[in-house]
Design an enzyme around this catalytic site. Structure first.
Site, PDB file in Angstrom:
ATOM      1  N   GLN A  51      25.644  -3.730   3.711  1.00 42.92           N
ATOM      2  CA  GLN A  51      24.513  -2.799   3.862  1.00 42.92           C
ATOM      3  C   GLN A  51      24.937  -1.340   3.749  1.00 42.92           C
ATOM      4  OE1 GLN A  51      22.945  -4.781   7.644  1.00 42.92           O
ATOM      5  NE2 GLN A  51      21.066  -4.107   6.620  1.00 42.92           N
ATOM      6  N   HIS A 133      21.493 -13.459  11.322  1.00 48.12           N
ATOM      7  CA  HIS A 133      20.952 -12.517  10.332  1.00 48.12           C
ATOM      8  C   HIS A 133      22.094 -11.740   9.650  1.00 48.12           C
ATOM      9  CE1 HIS A 133      17.862  -9.339   9.050  1.00 48.12           C
ATOM     10  NE2 HIS A 133      19.027  -8.722   8.868  1.00 48.12           N
TER      11      HIS A 133
HETATM   12 NI    NI Z   1      19.571  -7.008   7.846  1.00 49.12          NI
END
Ligand code: NI
Length: 162
Positions: A51, A133
């Site tokens: 990310q 997640h």
């Molecule tokens: Ni995420």
């Protein structure tokens, strides 16, 4: 510490399977600290290295969103899962989106901490959800992958993430 730029879907790095982290030196310690700072600044409870554009199997989580309680999780593997619960999830790579995902309510995981030591831990409920997640992120899997075909079509027709 430096803030890292959070990658937004459909940045291709989010779809890659990340590689294991093999060293735990000064450079890596700084990267962990930068990820922690970025996660809290963005109001996240978890952040995975892809990310922030780094395709490594590293994630940070702090399910209570409390500074100082974060954990650096490296090269994680979930080797036991039980129970199932649906729950709403958000993701810093999908600003404003909430998706219902069914996750195991109890997991056992093995991972390395920020110093490379192996940890074996049981997690339940919300912390278990956060780890599942974030672990998906290092495998290139995203929460929208859990949507039905129809729901995905609906989301993309809103052109929110195209
Ligand atoms: Ni995420």
């Amino acid at each position: 510490m430096a803030l890292l730029r959070v990658r937004i879907y459909p940045d291709p790095v989010l779809l890659e399977k990340a590689k294991p982290l093999e060293s735990f030196g000064d450079k890596q310690q700084k990267f962990f600290d930068d990820m922690i700072e970025t996660m809290y600044t963005e109001d996240g409870v978890g952040l995975a290295a892809p990310q922030v554009g780094v395709s490594l199997r590293v994630l940070i989580m702090s399910p209570q969103a409390k500074r100082g309680e974060e954990e650096v999780i490296v090269n994680p593997e979930i080797y036991e899962m039980s129970g199932q619960q649906r729950g709403a999830e958000g993701c810093l790579s999908f600003p404003g989106l909430s998706v219902e995902v069914t996750r195991a309510t109890r997991i056992r995981a093995r991972y390395q901490n920020r110093h490379g030591e192996w940890i074996d831990k049981e997690l339940k409920n919300f912390p278990a959800r956060v780890l599942q997640h974030e672990l998906d992120h290092v495998n290139g899997k995203l929460m929208i992958d859990y949507l039905s075909f129809m729901d995905r079509q609906r989301l993309f027709s809103q052109q929110q993430f195209v």
